[in-house]
Structures are given as structure tokens and as C-alpha cells.
Design a protein around this motif. Structure first.
Motif, PDB file in Angstrom:
ATOM      1  N   LEU A 176       0.830  -1.207   0.000  1.00 53.42           N
ATOM      2  CA  LEU A 176       0.000   0.000   0.000  1.00 53.42           C
ATOM      3  C   LEU A 176       0.862   1.255   0.000  1.00 53.42           C
ATOM      4  O   LEU A 176       0.580   2.213  -0.731  1.00 53.42           O
ATOM      5  CB  LEU A 176      -0.941  -0.011   1.202  1.00 53.42           C
ATOM      6  CG  LEU A 176      -1.964   1.103   1.282  1.00 53.42           C
ATOM      7  CD1 LEU A 176      -2.818   1.162   0.025  1.00 53.42           C
ATOM      8  CD2 LEU A 176      -2.832   0.925   2.509  1.00 53.42           C
ATOM      9  N   MET A 177       1.948   1.255   0.762  1.00 53.03           N
ATOM     10  CA  MET A 177       2.834   2.423   0.801  1.00 53.03           C
ATOM     11  C   MET A 177       3.460   2.695  -0.563  1.00 53.03           C
ATOM     12  O   MET A 177       3.667   3.846  -0.939  1.00 53.03           O
ATOM     13  CB  MET A 177       3.928   2.227   1.847  1.00 53.03           C
ATOM     14  CG  MET A 177       3.429   2.360   3.279  1.00 53.03           C
ATOM     15  SD  MET A 177       4.725   2.069   4.501  1.00 53.03           S
ATOM     16  CE  MET A 177       5.873   3.354   4.102  1.00 53.03           C
ATOM     17  N   ARG A 178       3.786   1.625  -1.296  1.00 54.85           N
ATOM     18  CA  ARG A 178       4.396   1.806  -2.620  1.00 54.85           C
ATOM     19  C   ARG A 178       3.410   2.383  -3.634  1.00 54.85           C
ATOM     20  O   ARG A 178       3.805   3.108  -4.547  1.00 54.85           O
ATOM     21  CB  ARG A 178       4.949   0.480  -3.138  1.00 54.85           C
ATOM     22  CG  ARG A 178       6.214   0.047  -2.432  1.00 54.85           C
ATOM     23  CD  ARG A 178       6.886  -1.127  -3.112  1.00 54.85           C
ATOM     24  NE  ARG A 178       6.052  -2.315  -3.237  1.00 54.85           N
ATOM     25  CZ  ARG A 178       5.871  -3.241  -2.293  1.00 54.85           C
ATOM     26  NH1 ARG A 178       6.474  -3.109  -1.118  1.00 54.85           N
ATOM     27  NH2 ARG A 178       5.106  -4.285  -2.511  1.00 54.85           N
ATOM     28  N   LEU A 179       2.128   2.066  -3.491  1.00 52.92           N
ATOM     29  CA  LEU A 179       1.149   2.460  -4.510  1.00 52.92           C
ATOM     30  C   LEU A 179       0.337   3.711  -4.177  1.00 52.92           C
ATOM     31  O   LEU A 179      -0.158   4.380  -5.081  1.00 52.92           O
ATOM     32  CB  LEU A 179       0.202   1.301  -4.796  1.00 52.92           C
ATOM     33  CG  LEU A 179       0.860   0.062  -5.405  1.00 52.92           C
ATOM     34  CD1 LEU A 179      -0.171  -1.032  -5.614  1.00 52.92           C
ATOM     35  CD2 LEU A 179       1.540   0.408  -6.712  1.00 52.92           C
ATOM     36  N   ALA A 180       0.184   4.018  -2.902  1.00 52.72           N
ATOM     37  CA  ALA A 180      -0.616   5.185  -2.514  1.00 52.72           C
ATOM     38  C   ALA A 180       0.201   6.457  -2.725  1.00 52.72           C
ATOM     39  O   ALA A 180       1.317   6.574  -2.245  1.00 52.72           O
ATOM     40  CB  ALA A 180      -1.050   5.072  -1.056  1.00 52.72           C
ATOM     41  N   GLU A 181      -0.366   7.380  -3.450  1.00 49.34           N
ATOM     42  CA  GLU A 181       0.308   8.647  -3.749  1.00 49.34           C
ATOM     43  C   GLU A 181      -0.060   9.683  -2.698  1.00 49.34           C
ATOM     44  O   GLU A 181      -0.754  10.655  -2.971  1.00 49.34           O
ATOM     45  CB  GLU A 181      -0.056   9.095  -5.155  1.00 49.34           C
ATOM     46  CG  GLU A 181       0.401   8.105  -6.213  1.00 49.34           C
ATOM     47  CD  GLU A 181      -0.025   8.476  -7.616  1.00 49.34           C
ATOM     48  OE1 GLU A 181      -0.495   9.613  -7.830  1.00 49.34           O
ATOM     49  OE2 GLU A 181       0.103   7.614  -8.496  1.00 49.34           O
ATOM     50  N   THR A 182       0.439   9.461  -1.479  1.00 45.35           N
ATOM     51  CA  THR A 182       0.162  10.366  -0.361  1.00 45.35           C
ATOM     52  C   THR A 182       1.271  11.406  -0.243  1.00 45.35           C
ATOM     53  O   THR A 182       2.328  11.265  -0.843  1.00 45.35           O
ATOM     54  CB  THR A 182       0.045   9.581   0.955  1.00 45.35           C
ATOM     55  OG1 THR A 182       1.270   8.890   1.194  1.00 45.35           O
ATOM     56  CG2 THR A 182      -1.107   8.592   0.908  1.00 45.35           C
ATOM     57  N   SER A 183       0.993  12.429   0.544  1.00 49.96           N
ATOM     58  CA  SER A 183       1.963  13.506   0.712  1.00 49.96           C
ATOM     59  C   SER A 183       1.741  14.209   2.041  1.00 49.96           C
ATOM     60  O   SER A 183       0.596  14.330   2.495  1.00 49.96           O
ATOM     61  CB  SER A 183       1.811  14.524  -0.422  1.00 49.96           C
ATOM     62  OG  SER A 183       2.565  15.687  -0.169  1.00 49.96           O
ATOM     63  N   SER A 184       2.804  14.688   2.622  1.00 46.98           N
ATOM     64  CA  SER A 184       2.673  15.496   3.839  1.00 46.98           C
ATOM     65  C   SER A 184       2.020  16.843   3.527  1.00 46.98           C
ATOM     66  O   SER A 184       1.577  17.549   4.432  1.00 46.98           O
ATOM     67  CB  SER A 184       4.036  15.705   4.499  1.00 46.98           C
ATOM     68  OG  SER A 184       4.898  16.394   3.612  1.00 46.98           O
ATOM     69  N   GLN A 185       1.966  17.193   2.256  1.00 47.19           N
ATOM     70  CA  GLN A 185       1.322  18.437   1.832  1.00 47.19           C
ATOM     71  C   GLN A 185      -0.194  18.297   1.717  1.00 47.19           C
ATOM     72  O   GLN A 185      -0.897  19.288   1.602  1.00 47.19           O
ATOM     73  CB  GLN A 185       1.894  18.899   0.485  1.00 47.19           C
ATOM     74  CG  GLN A 185       3.392  19.113   0.490  1.00 47.19           C
ATOM     75  CD  GLN A 185       3.816  20.194   1.458  1.00 47.19           C
ATOM     76  OE1 GLN A 185       3.237  21.267   1.472  1.00 47.19           O
ATOM     77  NE2 GLN A 185       4.808  19.906   2.283  1.00 47.19           N
ATOM     78  N   PHE A 186      -0.693  17.064   1.733  1.00 50.58           N
ATOM     79  CA  PHE A 186      -2.130  16.801   1.605  1.00 50.58           C
ATOM     80  C   PHE A 186      -2.790  16.866   2.980  1.00 50.58           C
ATOM     81  O   PHE A 186      -2.155  16.643   4.007  1.00 50.58           O
ATOM     82  CB  PHE A 186      -2.390  15.412   1.027  1.00 50.58           C
ATOM     83  CG  PHE A 186      -2.014  15.227  -0.409  1.00 50.58           C
ATOM     84  CD1 PHE A 186      -1.660  16.288  -1.226  1.00 50.58           C
ATOM     85  CD2 PHE A 186      -2.018  13.969  -0.972  1.00 50.58           C
ATOM     86  CE1 PHE A 186      -1.317  16.101  -2.552  1.00 50.58           C
ATOM     87  CE2 PHE A 186      -1.686  13.765  -2.300  1.00 50.58           C
ATOM     88  CZ  PHE A 186      -1.337  14.832  -3.089  1.00 50.58           C
ATOM     89  N   THR A 187      -4.090  17.119   2.978  1.00 47.90           N
ATOM     90  CA  THR A 187      -4.879  17.016   4.207  1.00 47.90           C
ATOM     91  C   THR A 187      -5.091  15.534   4.513  1.00 47.90           C
ATOM     92  O   THR A 187      -4.853  14.664   3.672  1.00 47.90           O
ATOM     93  CB  THR A 187      -6.248  17.698   4.047  1.00 47.90           C
ATOM     94  OG1 THR A 187      -7.007  16.969   3.073  1.00 47.90           O
ATOM     95  CG2 THR A 187      -6.112  19.160   3.650  1.00 47.90           C
ATOM     96  N   ASP A 188      -5.559  15.243   5.721  1.00 48.11           N
ATOM     97  CA  ASP A 188      -5.865  13.860   6.085  1.00 48.11           C
ATOM     98  C   ASP A 188      -6.897  13.259   5.133  1.00 48.11           C
ATOM     99  O   ASP A 188      -6.779  12.103   4.741  1.00 48.11           O
ATOM    100  CB  ASP A 188      -6.382  13.776   7.517  1.00 48.11           C
ATOM    101  CG  ASP A 188      -5.283  13.943   8.548  1.00 48.11           C
ATOM    102  OD1 ASP A 188      -4.091  13.845   8.182  1.00 48.11           O
ATOM    103  OD2 ASP A 188      -5.618  14.169   9.727  1.00 48.11           O
ATOM    104  N   ASN A 189      -7.897  14.053   4.762  1.00 48.70           N
ATOM    105  CA  ASN A 189      -8.933  13.545   3.859  1.00 48.70           C
ATOM    106  C   ASN A 189      -8.377  13.278   2.464  1.00 48.70           C
ATOM    107  O   ASN A 189      -8.764  12.302   1.813  1.00 48.70           O
ATOM    108  CB  ASN A 189     -10.119  14.504   3.787  1.00 48.70           C
ATOM    109  CG  ASN A 189     -10.966  14.438   5.037  1.00 48.70           C
ATOM    110  OD1 ASN A 189     -10.968  13.439   5.752  1.00 48.70           O
ATOM    111  ND2 ASN A 189     -11.684  15.506   5.313  1.00 48.70           N
ATOM    112  N   GLU A 190      -7.486  14.135   1.990  1.00 46.73           N
ATOM    113  CA  GLU A 190      -6.862  13.900   0.680  1.00 46.73           C
ATOM    114  C   GLU A 190      -5.998  12.639   0.702  1.00 46.73           C
ATOM    115  O   GLU A 190      -6.043  11.838  -0.236  1.00 46.73           O
ATOM    116  CB  GLU A 190      -6.019  15.109   0.263  1.00 46.73           C
ATOM    117  CG  GLU A 190      -6.834  16.326  -0.087  1.00 46.73           C
ATOM    118  CD  GLU A 190      -5.999  17.579  -0.253  1.00 46.73           C
ATOM    119  OE1 GLU A 190      -6.381  18.411  -1.102  1.00 46.73           O
ATOM    120  OE2 GLU A 190      -4.984  17.751   0.460  1.00 46.73           O
ATOM    121  N   ASN A 191      -5.246  12.450   1.769  1.00 48.38           N
ATOM    122  CA  ASN A 191      -4.446  11.235   1.885  1.00 48.38           C
ATOM    123  C   ASN A 191      -5.330   9.995   1.992  1.00 48.38           C
ATOM    124  O   ASN A 191      -5.027   8.964   1.402  1.00 48.38           O
ATOM    125  CB  ASN A 191      -3.492  11.318   3.089  1.00 48.38           C
ATOM    126  CG  ASN A 191      -2.251  12.105   2.767  1.00 48.38           C
ATOM    127  OD1 ASN A 191      -1.682  11.992   1.690  1.00 48.38           O
ATOM    128  ND2 ASN A 191      -1.803  12.907   3.719  1.00 48.38           N
TER     129      ASN A 191
END
Length: 89
Positions: free
Chosen positions: A37-52
């Protein structure tokens, strides 16, 4: 609010409520669901919790759809607001 989690059909533990047991079972059986999941999820510290959370759900949907062994499933769990971290506050 609803949050999505990746797990396998055979894992008897909740990744939300019993994370340590869930993680141990997951890694002992060689799934490494968190790493996938970590490899595929395009998360960011710049995103809100809902965006992540949205990016994580999209990644989970891709994993489940592309799972040739049919071992993964998506869990939707209702999480109380006070249980979540709001980094924007």
C-alpha cells in the motif's frame, strides 16, 4: 468518518483496532500489505488527512482489482472524529 484499510481474506484481525496482531499475521504470512500500500498510494505530507485517505482508498481499489490470487480485500471502518489526527488544526 469512514476510513479504508487493506487486508487479506484470511487475516482474522482488524488493521484498525488490532494493528499489532494484524501486522504480525500479515507479515508472518508473507503478504506485506502495508508495504504494498505504501508503494502504490500517492500520499503527501502536503495533503490534508482527507486527501491522503482518498489516495489510500484509490490505491486499495487498484490492489484489489489487480489481485490475481484474490487474497486482498478493502475494509471500510467508521472512525470517530476524535480518534483521527487533524494536522490542519
Amino acid at each position: 468518518m469512514v476510513r479504508c484499510f487493506l487486508t487479506t481474506f484470511d487475516n482474522p484481525y482488524s488493521p484498525y483496532e488490532q494493528f499489532e496482531e494484524w501486522y504480525r499475521y500479515d507479515t508472518d504470512h508473507g503478504y506485506n500489505s502495508s508495504g504494498l500500500l505504501m508503494r502504490l498510494a500517492e500520499t503527501s505530507s502536503q495533503f490534508t488527512d482527507n486527501e491522503n485517505a482518498y489516495e489510500i482508498e484509490k490505491a486499495i481499489d487498484r490492489i484489489v482489482a489487480a489481485d490475481p490470487q484474490n487474497i486482498y480485500k478493502k475494509l471500510k471502518i467508521e472512525v470517530k472524529d476524535e480518534d483521527t489526527l487533524d494536522k490542519s488544526a
